[in-house]
Motif scaffolding. Structure first.
Motif: not given
Length: 371
Positions: A50-56, A87-97
């Protein structure tokens, strides 16, 4: 399993703490734990779901925890696909980082902790199989050994120089030639020694003289003497041979000699035998003439019928004189004599004819017996 801590023991020596092997076993277990619990390359950490900061997205909040629905009346299919992909790419990148950062942070913390624990262990003393040091120089000092460089240098310094000569106090001769070496060591050469021996005077040929009553010399080996095994053997004469007195090659004992002397004197029995110590046969007159004598120095005339007899070698003064007398050449005229003034050097004689007048004898003889 949780990360294990090291037991540092009591300060400052670390007594009661973990030994080296136990410390390294704990460190190895810690690394194993981290390795077994790390995230895979494509795995997401729990906090990354789950992203720490959601986006719209088109007015809809996106935090990566659930699918979203976007009204198709408001967006095109292309926009939706692009947004979903983004969104999917950002989520994976954030999770991986996030997972990578946390994993790296955990590894870094573990390594730092492990290094700290190992550093706090201290040094293993010599009596525990260590060196008691933290560097090579201190270790060699504690173990009292030389380094390879020091050993190499010591060997190099101990080697004889490539040039010059090794002095005597270093086990050398201090010379570069054999002759100088002999001089320094004060020893002769084989040649010098051979010449010195050759120069020693040789003994002269010597012939041992034959022993006699007046000459010291060798004993002639003959019938009575023999040499065997470096021993001189003497053959003794029997009593018969001693009495005969004709064998000159055999020795004679004192007892046999005594018996042989008595035999030569025709003395028999056990009575002792006495020797005549002086004797003389002389003709009287103004100048007396000694016909024969033994141990007589002189016969002198003092007056008619008075004579003095002197011994060549003095004898014992208490002696006996045996005499014979002829006052004429015919031997028929009788006479008399007397002996007086007897000393160890001689005696006096008075002679008378048959008429009792002093007379010079035709012949007078005396034998002196003494012990």
């Amino acid at each position: 399993m949780a990360i294990q801590k090291f037991n540092l023991g009591a300060e400052p020596t670390g007594e009661g703490g973990d030994v080296d092997r136990v410390s390294w076993e704990k460190a190895s277990a810690n690394f194993k734990y981290l390795d077994e619990n790390k995230l895979g390359k494509n795995e997401a950490a729990g906090s990354a779901k789950k992203l720490e900061t959601p986006f719209l997205l088109n007015g809809v909040e996106v935090d990566g925890s659930a699918n979203i629905t976007i009204p198709t009346s408001d967006i095109t299919k292309e926009y939706v696909d692009t947004a979903a992909s983004t969104a999917e790419s950002n989520a994976k990148t954030a999770a991986a980082q996030d997972a990578s950062g946390k994993a790296n942070s955990a590894l870094s913390s573990s390594k730092s902790y492990t290094d700290q624990q190992i550093g706090n262990i201290g040094t293993t003393p010599i009596n525990k199989g260590g060196t008691g040091a933290t560097n090579a120089t201190s270790a060699r000092t504690n173990l009292d050994v030389y380094s390879k460089t020091e050993v190499t240098q010591a060997i190099s310094n101990a080697k004889p120089p490539d040039t010059g000569t090794t002095p005597i106090n270093k086990g050398g001769t201090g010379a570069d030639t054999a002759e100088k070496a002999r001089t320094n060591l004060d020893v002769p050469s084989n040649t010098d020694l051979t010449q010195a021996i050759a120069a020693i005077p040789k003994p002269q040929t010597y012939t041992l003289p034959t022993a006699s009553t007046t000459t010291k010399g060798g004993v002639k080996v003959g019938t009575g003497l023999s040499i065997a095994a470096e021993a001189l053997s003497i053959q003794f004469a029997s009593q018969t041979e001693a009495n005969a007195g004709i064998d000159d090659a055999k020795a004679i004992t004192s007892k046999k000699m005594n018996e042989a002397v008595k035999n030569q004197l025709n003395a028999t029995g056990s009575a002792p035998t006495f020797a005549c110590r002086a004797w003389v046969n002389f003709e009287g007159g103004t100048t007396p003439i000694m016909r024969a004598n033994g141990n007589i120095l002189s016969v002198s005339r003092a007056s008619t019928g008075v004579y003095t007899v002197r011994f060549l070698t003095p004898i014992y003064s208490d002696y006996s004189v045996v005499h014979g007398l002829n006052v004429s050449s015919s031997g028929k005229a009788g006479g008399a004599l007397s002996i007086s003034n007897m000393t160890s050097s001689g005696f006096d004689v008075n002679i008378w004819n048959n008429t009792w007048n002093p007379s010079d004898p035709y012949m007078a003889s005396f034998g002196v017996f003494s012990k």
